[in-house]
Scaffold this motif. Structure first.
Motif, PDB file in Angstrom:
ATOM      1  N   ASP A 152      14.714  64.908 -59.506  1.00 47.56           N
ATOM      2  CA  ASP A 152      15.404  66.181 -59.684  1.00 47.56           C
ATOM      3  C   ASP A 152      14.400  67.269 -60.070  1.00 47.56           C
ATOM      4  O   ASP A 152      13.876  67.289 -61.184  1.00 47.56           O
ATOM      5  N   GLU A 153      14.167  68.157 -59.132  1.00 45.45           N
ATOM      6  CA  GLU A 153      13.164  69.218 -59.330  1.00 45.45           C
ATOM      7  C   GLU A 153      13.511  70.090 -60.527  1.00 45.45           C
ATOM      8  O   GLU A 153      12.657  70.427 -61.337  1.00 45.45           O
ATOM      9  N   GLN A 154      14.824  70.405 -60.645  1.00 45.85           N
ATOM     10  CA  GLN A 154      15.258  71.289 -61.736  1.00 45.85           C
ATOM     11  C   GLN A 154      14.957  70.672 -63.096  1.00 45.85           C
ATOM     12  O   GLN A 154      14.448  71.338 -63.997  1.00 45.85           O
ATOM     13  N   PRO A 169      20.190  75.032 -71.194  1.00 42.76           N
ATOM     14  CA  PRO A 169      18.859  74.722 -70.716  1.00 42.76           C
ATOM     15  C   PRO A 169      18.256  75.848 -69.897  1.00 42.76           C
ATOM     16  O   PRO A 169      18.967  76.533 -69.167  1.00 42.76           O
ATOM     17  N   GLN A 170      17.014  76.028 -70.043  1.00 43.79           N
ATOM     18  CA  GLN A 170      16.295  77.064 -69.310  1.00 43.79           C
ATOM     19  C   GLN A 170      15.540  76.441 -68.141  1.00 43.79           C
ATOM     20  O   GLN A 170      15.188  75.271 -68.175  1.00 43.79           O
ATOM     21  N   ALA A 171      15.288  77.245 -67.165  1.00 43.82           N
ATOM     22  CA  ALA A 171      14.528  76.754 -66.014  1.00 43.82           C
ATOM     23  C   ALA A 171      13.051  76.598 -66.341  1.00 43.82           C
ATOM     24  O   ALA A 171      12.323  75.933 -65.651  1.00 43.82           O
ATOM     25  N   VAL A 222      26.831  66.528 -64.459  1.00 44.76           N
ATOM     26  CA  VAL A 222      27.212  66.862 -65.843  1.00 44.76           C
ATOM     27  C   VAL A 222      26.597  65.837 -66.800  1.00 44.76           C
ATOM     28  O   VAL A 222      25.970  66.188 -67.810  1.00 44.76           O
ATOM     29  N   MET A 223      26.762  64.585 -66.447  1.00 41.66           N
ATOM     30  CA  MET A 223      26.221  63.530 -67.309  1.00 41.66           C
ATOM     31  C   MET A 223      24.702  63.569 -67.310  1.00 41.66           C
ATOM     32  O   MET A 223      24.056  63.353 -68.329  1.00 41.66           O
ATOM     33  N   GLY A 224      24.137  63.870 -66.127  1.00 42.68           N
ATOM     34  CA  GLY A 224      22.684  63.954 -66.006  1.00 42.68           C
ATOM     35  C   GLY A 224      22.150  65.038 -66.926  1.00 42.68           C
ATOM     36  O   GLY A 224      21.133  64.861 -67.613  1.00 42.68           O
ATOM     37  N   GLU A 225      22.879  66.140 -66.951  1.00 44.69           N
ATOM     38  CA  GLU A 225      22.492  67.272 -67.813  1.00 44.69           C
ATOM     39  C   GLU A 225      22.519  66.849 -69.287  1.00 44.69           C
ATOM     40  O   GLU A 225      21.621  67.178 -70.065  1.00 44.69           O
ATOM     41  N   GLU A 226      23.542  66.110 -69.621  1.00 44.13           N
ATOM     42  CA  GLU A 226      23.705  65.642 -70.999  1.00 44.13           C
ATOM     43  C   GLU A 226      22.502  64.780 -71.434  1.00 44.13           C
ATOM     44  O   GLU A 226      21.956  64.961 -72.509  1.00 44.13           O
ATOM     45  N   ILE A 227      22.105  63.893 -70.531  1.00 37.41           N
ATOM     46  CA  ILE A 227      20.989  62.985 -70.847  1.00 37.41           C
ATOM     47  C   ILE A 227      19.685  63.773 -70.936  1.00 37.41           C
ATOM     48  O   ILE A 227      18.853  63.543 -71.818  1.00 37.41           O
ATOM     49  N   MET A 228      19.547  64.732 -70.029  1.00 42.49           N
ATOM     50  CA  MET A 228      18.323  65.548 -70.023  1.00 42.49           C
ATOM     51  C   MET A 228      18.206  66.316 -71.342  1.00 42.49           C
ATOM     52  O   MET A 228      17.123  66.413 -71.929  1.00 42.49           O
ATOM     53  N   GLU A 229      19.336  66.863 -71.783  1.00 43.44           N
ATOM     54  CA  GLU A 229      19.365  67.584 -73.068  1.00 43.44           C
ATOM     55  C   GLU A 229      18.910  66.667 -74.199  1.00 43.44           C
ATOM     56  O   GLU A 229      18.141  67.064 -75.078  1.00 43.44           O
TER      57      GLU A 229
END
Lengths: 417, 247
Positions: free
Chosen positions: B227-229, B12-14, B201-208
């Motif tokens: 989550d700002e990011q 993921p990119q910012a 980690v899980m949050g990242e997965e869902i965001m993806e």
């Protein structure tokens, strides 16, 4: 959709076992009581042995005379009244006159045997469908000649002769009178009050003076129509006949109320005092319906309470279903299906409990020769009552559930986590 | 079946990904107000909010707790009624719609993803995912199953169809919730803090998963997040404060 509802219903049942137990206990106990009562009712009034054709039958077993002084006299009709007037009817296929059963004693080896004796005519055996285990009924010539013959039931054969078969031709002595047994029939339950007895003998042997011209007595006439559709015509002819009966004592008697009724109406009429109207049945049905409803109301309210608290546990589910497109109507349907499922599970338990209770009652000898049991009619009633119960206890919680706003439901689910 | 998780090609990119948006508005809010009134106090949750969400956009909404983000999402999702203002879906005002019409609109156009998943614990994963289709006329049992399998495949959970929510991790539960939102093939997904209960980690997965859904399927997504990011990875970030949009 239905499968999904049923899956949920089953899971909800398993979720809180204690609540489920309370709910099911309430439902099954209520249904058990109602089914037992209905079974007794059915046993009493249904088309059972030997009155298997009672959808074609009328019973004339109650007479009311209203006096000018304001008093009433209620009594079974006399043989004279039935023989002189009822016998003249043309509509019935068969008419039978018999006495009400009365106690009689027999002695075996010095031991008293209490039996119930009934005097009947010959058509009695054609009109009713007795199950002859052996022999045959006495005939018209037997009745005319006042032959000392008798039909006995199986229990009497066993008690008196020690045998249930091979007693035809033997002699039974009752109240110092000897009768030759012509046939043995299966036991008739005591609740069949118009046909039940242990021993049946020709009416011409009656100890009562059958020529007595008074209207009151202790007899009953059974009328069999040619078909169920002819019963009404038969009833109308009966009423016309009664109107034509001359008043035996115009000075004192104001009115004679005498009807041929179907089984239930013949019992309800004297109970409700509706001597000359047909409102008795309506009153009876209303009272029974009200009592049933009241009896179901308490457990239903309990179930409503349990259901409402269960709904609160399920606010997340309600919110989600609404969010994904469930209408209020769909939720009401879902909850009603669930509740009816619960009550049907309760009904199965209730049916089993009712069966057990009826077996106990049958074996208790409370009612002679009673064989209480369940049949399709009772099962149908059970199902009907259960559905009624399910709806009664489910509608309010379902409505409450459906009125929950999705957002509120989801919020309260969040706050309870 | 295309799996959105495995289709990810890069970290993921910012910065926001290339949008597949058009300027066709799917949700329009005009002068939306939400006021909670009790006997003694009046609380303004939303104060004359004007907002347009275009087809294919991935919009995130941020703001402190209690600023009205979730209320806004509920109003967009037709789960809550505003006290004033106009909501338009595909250019049609929905205020006058009946309960039945709103339910049909939610069923066909919108999929929801909640912070605490809101899965029905008594139902299997497959049954949970089938849920929106239960309320869709003309979709039979077989078709429901097929679509639910397809949705679960997309989120990489086709091997968990017979499991129950309690047998899954938080991330897996949220993926089931996303599959449920996808099963009805909605144009819009409204996600209320979808990673709020998950570790990073899980949050990242869902965001993806959500990003890929937006990129590959063109699904319009509105996400409330703290989550700002994550918010920066969406095409548009809206900030809320005290019931008003501040940026």
């Amino acid at each position: 959709m239905l499968l999904s509802y049923l899956k949920i219903a089953w899971k909800v049942l398993l979720r809180r076992k204690f609540f489920t137990f309370i709910s099911l206990f309430g439902i099954s106990f209520t249904l058990m009581v109602l089914l037992v009562v209905y079974s007794l009712f059915d046993h009493f009034l249904g088309p059972h042995y030997p009155e298997t054709r009672n959808n074609r039958m009328l019973y004339a077993n109650f007479l009311n005379m209203r006096f000018k002084s304001g008093g009433n006299q209620n009594s079974p009709p006399s043989y004279y009244l039935l023989n002189r007037f009822v016998r003249t009817l043309k509509e019935p296929e068969l008419i039978s006159i018999s006495s009400q059963f009365a106690p009689a004693s027999a002695y075996i080896s010095g031991k008293k045997l209490k039996l119930d004796l009934k005097y009947t005519d010959a058509p009695f055996w054609q009109l009713l469908e007795f199950n002859f285990l052996e022999g045959k009924p006495y005939t018209e010539p037997d009745v005319r000649s006042a032959a000392h013959v008798a039909v006995i039931n199986e229990a009497t054969a066993r008690q008196y002769f020690g045998l249930s078969r091979g007693v035809v031709g033997k002699t039974i002595e009752l109240d110092q009178t000897r009768y030759r047994v012509t046939g043995v029939v299966a036991d008739v339950p005591g609740m069949r009050i118009n046909t039940y007895a242990d021993v049946w003998v020709p009416i011409s042997l009656s100890t009562e003076d059958l020529q007595r011209t008074e209207f009151t007595g202790n007899h009953v006439a059974l009328l069999l129509a040619k078909s169920p559709a002819d019963v009404e015509q038969m009833e109308a002819e009966f009423d016309r006949m009664v109107r034509a009966i001359p008043n035996p004592d115009p000075k004192n008697i104001e009115q004679i109320n005498f009807h041929a009724d179907r089984m239930l109406a013949s019992i309800v009429r004297p109970l409700t005092g509706t001597y000359n109207t047909s409102k008795g049945l309506t009153m009876f049905y209303s009272a029974i319906s009200l009592l049933t409803l009241l009896f179901m109301l308490l457990p239903a309210l309990n179930l409503v309470n349990v259901n409402v608290s269960r709904i609160m546990e399920r606010s997340s589910e309600i919110g989600v279903r609404k969010a994904f497109g469930a209408t209020s109507g769909a939720l009401v349907r879902q909850f009603l299906v669930e509740n009816i499922f619960l009550t049907l599970v309760g009904a199965v338990v209730g049916l089993a409990l009712a069966w057990g209770s009826l077996q106990l009652l049958s074996n208790s000898s409370l009612v002679p020769y009673a064989q209480f049991g369940l049949n399709w009619r009772i099962f149908g009633w059970g199902l009907f009552i259960s559905l009624g119960f399910g709806l009664l206890s489910g509608v309010y919680p379902a409505y409450k559930m459906s009125r929950l706003q999705a957002v509120q439901a989801l919020r309260s689910a969040n706050s309870s986590k | 079946m295309e799996n959105i998780l495995t289709q990810t090609t890069a970290r993921p990119q910012a910065t926001a990904p290339a949008p597949v948006t058009s300027a066709q508005p799917v949700i329009q809010l005009r002068e939306i107000e939400k006021i909670y009134q009790t006997k003694t106090i009046e609380t303004v949750a939303l104060n004359r909010v004007n907002l347009t969400i275009n087809k294919g956009e991935f919009v995130s909404i941020m703001g402190p707790s209690g600023c009205g983000k979730s209320t806004l999402l509920s109003i967009m999702g037709l789960l809550d009624e505003p006290s004033g203002g106009v909501i338009e879906l595909d250019g049609r005002p929905v205020q006058a719609y009946s309960d039945r019409e709103l339910a049909a609109l939610r069923n066909q156009k919108i999929g929801f993803v909640f912070q605490s998943y809101h899965l029905i614990n008594d139902l299997s994963v497959l049954d949970n995912v089938e849920l929106p289709l239960l309320y869709r006329p003309g979709v039979g049992g077989k078709q429901r199953r097929e679509r639910a399998y397809a949705a679960l495949d997309k989120v990489g959970l086709s091997a968990r169809t017979g499991h129950f929510p309690s047998q899954l991790s938080g991330g897996q539960r949220q993926r089931v919730a996303i599959a449920r939102a996808l099963a009805g093939r909605p144009e819009i997904i409204l996600a209320d803090e979808p990673t709020g209960n998950l570790d990073s980690v899980m949050g990242e997965e869902i965001m993806e998963l959500l990003l890929n859904l937006n990129r590959q399927e063109g699904t319009t997504i509105v996400m409330v997040t703290h989550d700002e990011q994550q918010a920066r990875r969406t095409q548009r970030l809206i900030r809320f404060f005290d019931g008003s949009q501040v940026s």
